[in-house]
Structure formats: structure tokens, C-alpha cells
Design an enzyme around this catalytic site. Sequence first.
Site, mmCIF file in Angstrom:
data_model
loop_
_atom_site.group_PDB
_atom_site.id
_atom_site.type_symbol
_atom_site.label_atom_id
_atom_site.label_comp_id
_atom_site.label_asym_id
_atom_site.label_seq_id
_atom_site.Cartn_x
_atom_site.Cartn_y
_atom_site.Cartn_z
ATOM 1 N N ARG A 157 -24.623 32.671 43.667
ATOM 2 C CA ARG A 157 -23.466 33.556 43.520
ATOM 3 C C ARG A 157 -22.174 32.756 43.636
ATOM 4 O O ARG A 157 -21.208 33.013 42.926
ATOM 5 C CB ARG A 157 -23.522 34.669 44.575
ATOM 6 C CG ARG A 157 -22.420 35.691 44.402
ATOM 7 C CD ARG A 157 -22.672 36.945 45.179
ATOM 8 N NE ARG A 157 -22.706 36.716 46.620
ATOM 9 C CZ ARG A 157 -22.849 37.689 47.511
ATOM 10 N NH1 ARG A 157 -22.964 38.941 47.124
ATOM 11 N NH2 ARG A 157 -22.865 37.427 48.802
ATOM 12 N N LYS A 205 -17.170 36.930 44.453
ATOM 13 C CA LYS A 205 -16.766 37.090 45.857
ATOM 14 C C LYS A 205 -15.526 36.234 46.144
ATOM 15 O O LYS A 205 -15.541 35.326 46.997
ATOM 16 C CB LYS A 205 -17.939 36.714 46.761
ATOM 17 C CG LYS A 205 -18.067 37.648 47.959
ATOM 18 C CD LYS A 205 -19.388 37.504 48.652
ATOM 19 C CE LYS A 205 -19.411 38.159 50.012
ATOM 20 N NZ LYS A 205 -19.176 39.605 50.008
ATOM 21 N N GLU A 229 -17.995 50.868 45.817
ATOM 22 C CA GLU A 229 -18.476 50.268 47.068
ATOM 23 C C GLU A 229 -17.517 50.605 48.195
ATOM 24 O O GLU A 229 -16.411 51.090 47.964
ATOM 25 C CB GLU A 229 -18.619 48.751 46.926
ATOM 26 C CG GLU A 229 -17.339 48.063 46.544
ATOM 27 C CD GLU A 229 -17.501 46.548 46.392
ATOM 28 O OE1 GLU A 229 -18.444 45.984 46.967
ATOM 29 O OE2 GLU A 229 -16.667 45.948 45.713
HETATM 30 C C1 COI Z 1 -20.827 41.075 53.152
HETATM 31 O O1 COI Z 1 -21.568 41.456 54.054
HETATM 32 O O2 COI Z 1 -21.282 40.855 52.008
HETATM 33 C C2 COI Z 1 -19.391 40.873 53.374
HETATM 34 O O3 COI Z 1 -18.738 40.408 52.492
HETATM 35 C C3 COI Z 1 -18.851 41.241 54.688
HETATM 36 C C4 COI Z 1 -17.460 40.783 54.999
HETATM 37 C C5 COI Z 1 -16.418 41.616 54.329
HETATM 38 C C6 COI Z 1 -17.268 40.770 56.494
#
Ligand code: COI
Length: 362
Positions: free
Chosen positions: A139, A241, A277
Amino acid sequence: MRAAPLHQLSQKRDIGGVTLKLKQFETLAAVLHTEFQKGVARAKGGRQGEVYLSVDEYADVDWDKLGFRLMETDYMYIMKCCQDDEFSHGHLNRYGNIELSPSAGVLNYAQGLFEGLKAYRKVNGNGFLIFRPEENARRMQIGSDRMCMPSPSVEQFVHAVKQTVLANKRWIPPPGKGSLYVRPLLMGSGPILGLAPASEYTFLVYAAPVGNYFKEGLAPINLVIQDESYRATPGGTGAVKTIANYSPVLKAQMQAKKKGFTDVLFLDAVDNKYLEEASSCNIFIRKVDERLVSVEDLTDADEVFCTGTAVVVAPVNSITYKGQRYKYNCGEDAVSRKLYKSLTDIQMGIAEDKKGWTVEID
Ligand code: COI
């Protein structure tokens, strides 16, 4: 806390009755050696310039009071490379602040990605388990392409995660008390003034022991739907991400918390009606059908739950939309409870891992 200074470490392999395996000894000795060379070593309860290594099995932590908060651990992993180059040599450093130019790409233009994964202490016997680290590595590679950054290879990523976990293993909670949350970061660390990819990149991995993500613990949570701001837009970066996907959520999250909700649930940006989400996790509703799920589906869903690395599986008690509150099954028979148990049993080595999801390290 029992601790041994570096000069003793390099001569002895048996310290205070705890024998270090040769592999661990070499790794730690290398870390300490690197720190001395770089002059970044900090005294920890000892004379200035003398590095102390704890040999206790567990750090001095009240494991029953873990939440999802930063607790500084011992080591972090760092690897750097230039633009158009490949990552090659990484190393463990003492956990601590890093130096960045005020004009670093990540600070000015949010050229950065993060990952999250967890390490568990095995219930039966020695060693630790990490969950699907290759998937996090892949990812990050997809995200780095979107963000014009070089990325560590899958092998480099997994190696860095393993090194970070082993170097901080005394911070891995006892079985059943939580996990070591591992946070890999990839950032444009080189200086840049005009908008362009940074000239240098830093891959950094740190870790902290964590318990439940929400303050409710394992109790069902209450969500509120937000339909005025969005997590993802067509052509945007919602699918990767990137760090910039997270802070825009804070305003809605703070408003929701003020009103007593646990978290915010976001809708899609095009039709403003499909569930996307929550701030920190994914959302599932239990209804047998595979298609886009709209807010109307929430009115007659049997069950709703959130999932994520940090959150694991959290049953949803209620969702509030336009002032109307919808309630869901969170009882002992709920699918979310079975999922939580099946997943965490695999992650902790209680149940057999038939899918090859866990990676064992010791
Ligand atoms: C995840 O668990 O995938 C996260 O990105 C959590 C994070 C926002 C603390």
C-alpha cells in the site's frame, strides 16, 4: 529497571542473569555503536554520554491503563534516499526528534504517507507476531507512486518493521493487554520552495504500545453522519494513505465529540448519500448484498461495525443522521464480536493462521 552500559555490553553477553541471543546482541551493539559514532547518544539514568540498554523483559508500564496515546519507546528505524534514487541502507536510532529543514516537502506541501500495523506477543510461547506487513508495504508503494516519492521495497519495509519491533520488544504488552502499534512514515524531507517533489526522502518507523482505540474500550460506539465535508473526492488522494487525508477531518471530529459522539461517519462527495468511512476506520453494515451502501440502508441494517488497524473491529451502537438516531444489534450474538475474536485470536497466535497472514519474529 535493570540496565547495562555499553562498555559492559560489548564484553558480556550475560547481563544481570539475562542472556542475549547472539543475533539480538549484534543488532543492539550495532545500534549503540552507530549512536556513538553519530554522537546522538543520550544518557538514560546514567552519566552523560553513556548509553544504557534495558534488559528487562517488560518496560515499566501500567499495562491495564493503555489507550491509544503516544508512549515514547527506545528505538526507531531510519532510511534516507535522494529523488530518482532507491533506498539502500537503513539503521536503528535511539527514538527521538528528527531534524527537518523548514522548507521540507512534507512540512510545506504534505508530501508524505503513513502506515500502521500491530505486533503482538505470542500467547503460547516466545516470540512475536506481526500481521500482514507485506500488504502495508504494497500500500505504501501504491501511495508513493501517487505522491511522486521513491518507496522502500517490500523486503526493506518488512525488515524495518521487524527491526523496530525487536528493538522495542520490551514495550510489547503482555498477551491480552494490547499490542505494539508500528507507524511507518515516508516523507519528502528535502528542502523545496516552489511546488515540486522534494530532493530527499526519509522512511522512518517508530512504535508505541497501545490498547483500545476508542475511549469506550470494547463497548459499542455512537457515530454521527457528516454531510458537509468529505474524506475523498474524484481524482483526489482518498485512495492512498497520505498524511493530508487526515487533518481535514479534525474539525468535524471535534464538533462530534463535543456533542458526545464517538466518531464521524462521512458520505461520498458526489451523491452525498453513500457511506464512505469514519475518521479513523472503515465502516461495514450487515445486510446480505454487494453494492454501494447508501444512508437509507442504515435505517433497516441489522448490524453496523467499524474496522481498521487501530480500531480492530468496533461494534456500532447508533448512527445519528439529520437528527434521527438509528440503533443496531451489539449483543453477544453480533457478527462484529465473532469477527473481533477470530481476528485477534489469529493476531495473538491463539487460533491457527490458515491464511498465512501472520509473520513470526523473535
Ligand atoms: C488505521 O487504523 O488504519 C489508521 O489509519 C488509524 C489512525 C488514523 C490512527
